[in-house]
Design an enzyme around this catalytic site. Structure first.
Site, mmCIF file in Angstrom:
data_model
loop_
_atom_site.group_PDB
_atom_site.id
_atom_site.type_symbol
_atom_site.label_atom_id
_atom_site.label_comp_id
_atom_site.label_asym_id
_atom_site.label_seq_id
_atom_site.Cartn_x
_atom_site.Cartn_y
_atom_site.Cartn_z
ATOM 1 N N HIS A 1 -26.374 -3.082 -87.651
ATOM 2 C CA HIS A 1 -26.915 -4.433 -87.428
ATOM 3 C C HIS A 1 -28.163 -4.434 -86.551
ATOM 4 O O HIS A 1 -28.878 -5.441 -86.503
ATOM 5 C CB HIS A 1 -25.861 -5.334 -86.781
ATOM 6 C CG HIS A 1 -24.668 -5.588 -87.643
ATOM 7 N ND1 HIS A 1 -24.763 -5.989 -88.950
ATOM 8 C CD2 HIS A 1 -23.334 -5.488 -87.380
ATOM 9 C CE1 HIS A 1 -23.551 -6.132 -89.464
ATOM 10 N NE2 HIS A 1 -22.664 -5.822 -88.536
ATOM 11 N N ASP B 1 -19.638 -0.944 -95.202
ATOM 12 C CA ASP B 1 -19.091 -1.739 -94.103
ATOM 13 C C ASP B 1 -18.878 -3.171 -94.586
ATOM 14 O O ASP B 1 -19.644 -3.685 -95.405
ATOM 15 C CB ASP B 1 -20.079 -1.711 -92.934
ATOM 16 C CG ASP B 1 -19.547 -2.374 -91.676
ATOM 17 O OD1 ASP B 1 -19.151 -1.652 -90.751
ATOM 18 O OD2 ASP B 1 -19.557 -3.622 -91.616
ATOM 19 N N HIS C 1 -19.479 -5.898 -93.268
ATOM 20 C CA HIS C 1 -20.566 -6.796 -92.907
ATOM 21 C C HIS C 1 -21.888 -6.304 -93.477
ATOM 22 O O HIS C 1 -22.102 -5.100 -93.627
ATOM 23 C CB HIS C 1 -20.679 -6.913 -91.377
ATOM 24 C CG HIS C 1 -19.409 -7.342 -90.722
ATOM 25 N ND1 HIS C 1 -18.598 -6.457 -90.029
ATOM 26 C CD2 HIS C 1 -18.795 -8.549 -90.677
ATOM 27 C CE1 HIS C 1 -17.538 -7.113 -89.577
ATOM 28 N NE2 HIS C 1 -17.630 -8.374 -89.960
ATOM 29 N N ASP D 1 -14.096 -1.415 -92.120
ATOM 30 C CA ASP D 1 -13.558 -2.713 -91.711
ATOM 31 C C ASP D 1 -13.343 -3.660 -92.881
ATOM 32 O O ASP D 1 -13.029 -4.837 -92.683
ATOM 33 C CB ASP D 1 -14.437 -3.375 -90.641
ATOM 34 C CG ASP D 1 -15.921 -3.246 -90.913
ATOM 35 O OD1 ASP D 1 -16.309 -2.696 -91.962
ATOM 36 O OD2 ASP D 1 -16.714 -3.686 -90.060
#
Length: 360
Positions: free
Chosen positions: A152, A188, A190, A281
């Protein structure tokens, strides 16, 4: 199934999977609260921030004690240099992050920089660079078991528990060493917004992100939406692929996304290095995700990446730990993903997954 010791993934030397580790990554203390939010006086019992050291401790012990242990070579990580960090990040960004070291604090509403966390941050980035150096030297695939995570973090922005983009720093290092085309596969849960933003106008890095459809968050900290229409700009147009998935999907949906979108795109791009943002995740039990992947799903994705590497760039695979906050099931899903990456069976019965997956 291919014998991991003779897998084409690890040509030309046929070494085992190299796992790079630096103990300083455990010293990033994210504190207590309401999951990722600040503690409140009306709640009697606080809980650990989800991005805590226990999650990578569990991954490490599963790899040390489980059936992959005979196929892993543990390697020492190191601290990143300022020169390496500045290949991806602006000097002002790095100065700002380092300024939190003396006191610690919340950099965004969800992202905590622990007191004394500059060294763990350097260890995460440097260990990832050490792993890509191993790959580029012809020693076969490598996995960087690191935290804080990085995908991120933009060139000039902290976001989503991420301060330095470990993967971005390693990719820039590989390009500085002569690699001309890198493909990123980010599974991931996200959106890999920091990596997207870092290479958005460049054709030398193909960024692919599969993620739950969560949109932007926290205003300026995460302005990208992760939508399919974010395709890159200028010379980079067409080299960013987002695959937002409806919440609650599981193994079948990820298999379809890989078969229909990821695999054809990577084959067409023909990279010299493949980098996996290995955030587990998307599993059924993660507090920060709403997807339903199982160990079997991660193993399948790992095996498909292994095939791409063998076909397109033998031995040139870097996997980098990103998210994964269900401290028990994440460890097992990471074991499964890495098993797929080296062509091994899972070797562990799934202890938890139970949600049905009808593929819809």
């Amino acid at each position: 199934m291919t014998d991991p010791a003779h897998d084409p993934l690890n040509d030309p030397t046929k070494d085992p999977l190299a796992v790079f580790w630096h103990p300083a990554v455990l010293n990033h203390d994210t504190g207590m609260g309401i999951l990722e939010a600040e503690p409140r006086p009306d709640l009697g019992i606080a809980e650990e921030h989800p991005e805590n050291a226990l999650r990578v401790r569990n991954i490490k012990t599963v790899l040390e004690r489980g059936p992959l242990s005979d196929h892993i070579a543990w390697k020492d990580g190191r601290l990143a240099s300022r020169e390496e960090l500045e290949r991806f990040h602006t000097p002002a960004h790095l100065d700002r992050v380092q300024s939190f070291d003396a006191t610690g604090g919340r950099v965004t509403s969800t992202t905590v920089f622990g007191k004394g966390s500059w060294k763990p941050t350097l260890a995460a980035a440097g260990t990832t660079v050490a792993a890509v150096e191993h790959v580029l030297a012809g020693h076969g695939a490598a996995y960087a078991l690191v935290r804080p995570p990085g995908h991120h973090a933009a060139r000039d922005r902290v976001d989503g528990y991420c301060f330095v983009n470990n993967m971005g720093v390693a990719i820039e290092h590989a390009i500085a060493k002569g690699v001309t085309k890198v493909a990123v596969i980010d599974w991931d849960v996200h959106h890999g917004n920091g990596t997207q933003a870092g290479f958005y106008d460049r054709p030398d890095v193909l960024t692919i992100s599969l993620h739950m459809n969560h949109g932007a968050w926290e205003g300026d900290a995460h302005p990208e939406t992760g939508a399919a229409d974010e395709v890159g700009t200028g010379p980079g147009e067409g080299y960013n692929i987002n695959i937002p998935l409806r919440l609650g999907l599981g193994d079948a949906a990820y298999r379809k996304a890989f078969d229909d979108l990821v695999i054809p795109a990577v084959r067409a791009y023909a990279p010299e290095l493949i980098v996996v943002a290995a955030g587990q995740d998307g599993n059924q039990f993660d507090p920060n995700g709403r997807m339903c992947l199982t160990m079997s799903g991660y193993h399948w994705m790992g095996a498909r990446v292994r095939e791409l590497v063998a076909q397109l760039c033998p031995g040139r695979l870097l996997a980098v730990q990103e998210g994964g906050y269900a401290r028990t099931y994440t460890a097992y899903c990471t074991h499964a993903a890495l098993s797929g990456l080296i062509g091994a069976e899972i070797g562990i019965d799934d202890p938890l997954a139970y949600l049905p997956d009808d593929g819809r």
